[in-house]
Design an enzyme around this catalytic site. Structure first.
Site, PDB file in Angstrom:
ATOM      1  N   SER A   1       0.790  -1.233   0.000  1.00 47.11           N
ATOM      2  CA  SER A   1       0.000   0.000   0.000  1.00 47.11           C
ATOM      3  C   SER A   1       0.822   1.284   0.000  1.00 47.11           C
ATOM      4  O   SER A   1       1.855   1.387   0.657  1.00 47.11           O
ATOM      5  CB  SER A   1      -0.890   0.019   1.241  1.00 47.11           C
ATOM      6  OG  SER A   1      -1.435   1.304   1.423  1.00 47.11           O
TER       7      SER A   1
ATOM      8  N   LEU B   1     -11.520   4.107  -4.329  1.00 42.40           N
ATOM      9  CA  LEU B   1     -12.636   3.689  -3.474  1.00 42.40           C
ATOM     10  C   LEU B   1     -13.662   4.806  -3.415  1.00 42.40           C
ATOM     11  O   LEU B   1     -14.876   4.591  -3.473  1.00 42.40           O
ATOM     12  CB  LEU B   1     -12.123   3.350  -2.074  1.00 42.40           C
ATOM     13  CG  LEU B   1     -10.971   2.341  -2.004  1.00 42.40           C
ATOM     14  CD1 LEU B   1     -10.662   1.980  -0.559  1.00 42.40           C
ATOM     15  CD2 LEU B   1     -11.300   1.090  -2.778  1.00 42.40           C
TER      16      LEU B   1
ATOM     17  N   ARG C   1       1.810   8.860  -7.726  1.00 39.62           N
ATOM     18  CA  ARG C   1       2.311   7.548  -8.135  1.00 39.62           C
ATOM     19  C   ARG C   1       3.135   7.582  -9.417  1.00 39.62           C
ATOM     20  O   ARG C   1       4.156   6.910  -9.530  1.00 39.62           O
ATOM     21  CB  ARG C   1       1.134   6.590  -8.310  1.00 39.62           C
ATOM     22  CG  ARG C   1       0.499   6.263  -6.983  1.00 39.62           C
ATOM     23  CD  ARG C   1      -0.758   5.454  -7.121  1.00 39.62           C
ATOM     24  NE  ARG C   1      -1.252   5.120  -5.779  1.00 39.62           N
ATOM     25  CZ  ARG C   1      -2.391   4.492  -5.552  1.00 39.62           C
ATOM     26  NH1 ARG C   1      -3.174   4.125  -6.558  1.00 39.62           N
ATOM     27  NH2 ARG C   1      -2.768   4.213  -4.324  1.00 39.62           N
TER      28      ARG C   1
END
Lengths: 255, 649
Positions: B296, B453, B342
């Site tokens: 994660s 999410l 990222r």
């Protein structure tokens, strides 16, 4: 047996059962060239590739996330659900745990309430039906109050999370000599009963879920404790004790 | 568009996003008022198909059931609780500002637009940021056991691309807990009879009647029966397509087939080359590997990423003194440090390895080190925060990350691209709605951590239940049944395809060919892309596809549980999709977010955008077998966030 390049070989005894058949049999396969870092299911991928190339029907085996969280995988390995390591699912098991040249026996999770679909694939829909009978908090989208309006003590939240960590794989049922689903059912009941949000339906939840659990053909719990030992997520048997208290409390209230 | 492969592409600027006019803060509020409604007594006359039971599909099916619609909900798994959302680890963002550190809806909106490198739609992203707060309320009311502080209130942590702490989490299992919340609501609707579940079904075609989506064709994965289902609208929530790359962090059954079938029936496919490569994954360990495992992003809260300063340093991590280590993210990006987005972190790690500074047996890894955090916080606190992730790392690598640094390397993880949808989440096929990762809508060219999410649940709980009513209000309910000839045609095509796969009896397995495809895509359409590389990739993929359709081997029967057949059907679609990924990357002759074209980068290797020519969504239209895709461009306007070079320094 050991290959020169450091790979390993195994003899697999695998349960094969045609779809719709009432019984099956163990079939022996040889797998070679297995890297010790491969997972147990990657070893099965290799076997199935070999079978395909030989023109044979591959072994049906379920898996999905392959990182131990979705609960899709699960077979009995040498008689133990999810194999030899504690707190590890079948998919997270690595071949370094199995000595070169060993024989590995692979069977489906067995229980009357989990009929075999084909080979190592089983039907665990009984778990979903248990959850439909109250394994939730009734709140429609849009009805929720402000999240921090309802503090939950940290220790209750942590204990609830411990129970909520269940992945619904069914290893507890497979490990139990009675094929009881008490660990699965109790984990969800306890998790919700620990939270203030879970209080309004506390009584109907435990009565409904336990009734459905029995109706599905799972056996009774007689405190063997095999479920806790087999659970890949470390769900405690304490949940079952709490479920019994919840059930007693609910029975008296519903009385 | 100079490359020969691009010259003959038909290009039109004809896509209408249907984002309402007016100030961005009130667009969604006004739109909700302007949309048509279906009155409560009429809702039960409508049937809606929802394909997928992850955070988007599960929450949508439950919410539509709660509203009173009849819902038919399909999934490929044995239970709706298995959908791959379950594997999301780190958390979910919401602009609650509980940490009093200056967060707001506007900041979450701004961070997401900037994080996506200005290739997302402002209107959608602002709506997402607005709804983020309601999602947390909803999930807490469902009993999701989020982490809490000692006072019993909700705890937060930080994620990449943000300088505030706005991420809610449930240990390292946030996706699991949110999914089980949605699953509980779904099971409640199953019990009430409003939702009917169809597990172990794979959608293999979309059925159109008079140009509207009116049903699906599935294969029953247990007995192989081809089944048709009719409805008044169809919702597809089948996730992303990272598995086209073979090795990704996605589940082994995650696939693109449902969205690709919709695409071939007329739904445009948007930004297919926007593929997120996640920086912190466990490096590949061997050829037999079936997937990669994510560690994660939350680990970057306390873990420090480094490589040795000297190439070829053979010492173990512990033997390398501080002075000989390069904490390269902290050095290059002091303002965000280890919490850069990222795409930025992945490229930096790749550059270090390209310069020979990589570690581990393959030299394609960097260290993620917790020694400082353990010294500062103690091992127990680190265990409390990340224990399950450390255990997972230990299981896979047999190394103890409390003692030796983790080794990590980037891997395909999430697809920002997907089926094109308008502001109502409806595709270019009327009646076909697409939600969650399966659509393209909110993340631009790079998704920020803990936002997937959020988007899946926003779509399912709070957007689709409103917008689908706007469509259904114009439709007379129950007019189409599976007796319509369109169902027969689609079933026939599906049966023909299954029969063809079983009949070839060739020499190659689908897995071998998929592995080769993944290798080609990773090498030329991964963290770095070039014009010549992409042209050769398109040729290579065509060759692999031709080989697949002449030489693949699938054993067993179509009328049985046959996992090899399921897999071969999915791989067949990856070849077509893979070619489109490469074509899109070729046509986007700029760099942005995850999409780094080597022709357009700064001397430090940062992407250089071309806003004048490429500030658009590229939506591709399928024109039939053997024909070229056509390109439809939706121009992006930035009225609220000033177009600027992303700067995380």
């Amino acid at each position: 047996m050991s290959a020169e390049n450091g790979t390993r070989s195994y003899k697999l005894e695998v349960w094969r059962q045609a779809r719709g058949a009432s019984s099956g049999r163990m079939v022996v396969y040889q797998v070679n060239g297995i890297d010790q870092n491969m997972s147990f299911l990657e070893m099965f991928d290799r076997l199935n590739e070999d079978l395909l190339r030989r023109g044979e029907d591959p072994v049906a085996i379920d898996s999905d996330c392959r990182e131990g969280i979705c609960g899709t995988c699960g077979v009995c390995i040498d008689g133990r659900p999810h194999g030899p390591l504690p707190n590890v699912t079948t998919c997270s098991l690595r071949m370094r745990e199995f000595p070169d040249g060993s024989t590995i026996v692979v069977e489906p999770f067995r229980a009357d309430a989990f009929p075999v679909v084909k080979d190592l694939v089983i039907d665990r829909s009984a778990f979903d039906r248990v959850v439909t009978k109250g394994g939730f908090i009734s709140v429609n989208a849009g009805q929720a109050p402000e999240a921090n309006g309802l503090p939950v003590p940290k220790d209750a939240a942590e204990a609830a999370m411990d129970s909520a960590a269940c992945i619904g794989c069914g290893a507890c049922v497979a490990a139990c000599p009675n094929a009881s689903a008490a660990l699965f059912t109790s984990a969800r009941i306890r998790y919700l009963s620990l939270l203030p949000q879970g209080q309004p339906e506390r009584t109907s939840r435990v009565l409904g879920m336990v009734e459905q659990m029995d109706a599905e053909g799972f056996g009774d719990c007689s405190n063997h404790g095999e479920c806790e030992a087999a659970c890949p997520k470390g769900i405690s048997i304490e949940n079952i004790a709490k479920m019994r208290r919840e059930y007693l409390r609910a029975s008296l209230r519903a009385g | 568009m100079n490359a020969p492969a691009l010259r003959e592409i038909d290009v039109q600027d004809d896509l209408e996003s249907r984002v309402p006019d007016g100030p961005i803060q009130t667009k969604w509020e006004r739109h909700r008022f302007d949309m048509k409604l279906v009155n409560p007594a009429n809702k039960r006359k409508y049937t809606i198909i929802v394909v997928g039971t992850g955070l988007a599909g599960g929450s949508a099916a439950a919410s539509l059931g709660e509203l009173g619609y009849n819902v038919l909900n399909f999934c490929i798994h044995d239970s709706p609780r298995r959908a791959h959302s379950v594997a999301a680890q780190g958390g979910i963002n919401a602009a609650k500002n509980y940490t009093n550190d200056g967060d707001s809806v506007w900041r979450l909106f701004y961070d997401t637009i900037k994080g996506g490198d200005f290739r997302a739609r402002e209107g959608n992203v602002h709506r997402l940021a607005e709804l983020s707060v309601s999602i947390i309320d909803q999930c807490v009311a469902q009993g999701v056991p989020f982490a809490r502080d000692y006072g019993g209130l909700l705890a937060n942590r930080s994620f990449g691309g943000a300088q505030v702490s706005r991420t809610f989490y449930a240990r390292g299992q946030t996706g699991q807990q949110l999914l089980l919340g949605a699953y509980g609501s779904l099971m409640r609707q199953v019990n009430s009879g409003r939702v009917k579940m169809f597990p172990r079904r794979e959608m293999l075609d979309l059925v159109l009647v008079d140009g509207h989506a009116r049903g699906i064709v599935c294969r029953n994965l247990v007995d192989g029966r081809i089944e048709s289902y009719a409805a008044d609208a169809v919702v597809v929530a089948t996730g992303g397509y990272s598995t086209a790359y073979f090795l990704s962090t996605n589940a082994v059954n995650s696939n693109a087939t449902a969205i690709w079938r919709c695409h071939k029936r007329g739904a445009y496919f948007a930004n297919p080359c926007f593929m997120q490569i996640h920086p912190t994954c466990i490096p590949q360990q061997g050829e037999g590997q079936s997937k990669l495992t994510l560690m994660s992003e939350s680990l970057r809260n306390d873990g420090r990423i480094w490589v040795p300063k000297k190439a070829g340093d053979a010492r173990s991590a512990q033997e390398i003194p501080e002075d000989d280590r390069d904490y390269f993210l902290e050095r290059i990006y002091p303002a965000f440090g280890n919490l850069v987005p990222r795409d930025v972190a992945s490229r930096a790690a790749k550059r270090m390895c390209d310069e020979g500074l990589g570690v581990g047996s393959t030299k394609r890894a960097v260290y993620l080190d917790f020694a400082d955090a353990i010294g500062r916080l103690g091992e127990n606190t680190v265990r409390e925060r990340y224990g399950n992730l450390f255990d997972m790392y230990h299981e896979i690598t047999a190394e103890n990350p409390y003692r030796t640094p983790m080794q990590i390397y980037p891997a395909p993880h999430y697809t920002m691209g997907g089926l094109w949808v308008d502001y109502n989440l409806m595709s270019t096929i009327p009646g076909l709605h697409v939600i969650g990762e399966a659509n393209f809508s909110d993340h631009g060219a790079n998704r920020l951590g803990a936002s997937a999410l959020m988007q899946g649940l926003a779509d399912g709980y709070f957007i689709l239940p409103y917008t689908i009513g706007n469509y259904l209000a114009g439709v007379a309910p129950g007019k189409v049944s599976t007796d319509h000839p369109a169902f027969g045609e689609a079933e026939g095509a599906t049966r023909g395809r299954v029969a063809k796969l079983l009949s070839m009896k060739g020499k190659r397995t689908a897995r071998e060919l998929h592995w080769q495809l993944g290798r080609v895509l990773w090498d030329h359409c991964g963290m770095e892309r070039s014009g010549p590389g992409l042209l050769s990739t398109i040729e290579k993929i065509r060759e692999l596809r031709a080989e697949f359709w002449s030489n693949v081997r699938v054993e067993g029967s179509g009328e049985d549980l046959n996992q090899a057949l399921e897999y071969a059907g999915r791989v067949a679609d990856y070849f077509e999709l893979g070619e489109l990924i490469a074509l899109d990357a070729l046509a986007r002759d700029e760099s942005c977010g995850c999409h780094l074209r080597v022709e357009h980068q700064s001397p430090e290797g940062e992407p250089i955008r071309d806003d004048e020519d490429f500030a658009y969504v590229a939506a591709w239209e399928w024109k039939g077998e053997g024909s070229r895709h056509a390109l439809h461009r939706e121009r992006l306007a930035f009225d609220n966030v000033h177009l600027a070079v992303r700067n995380y320094k």
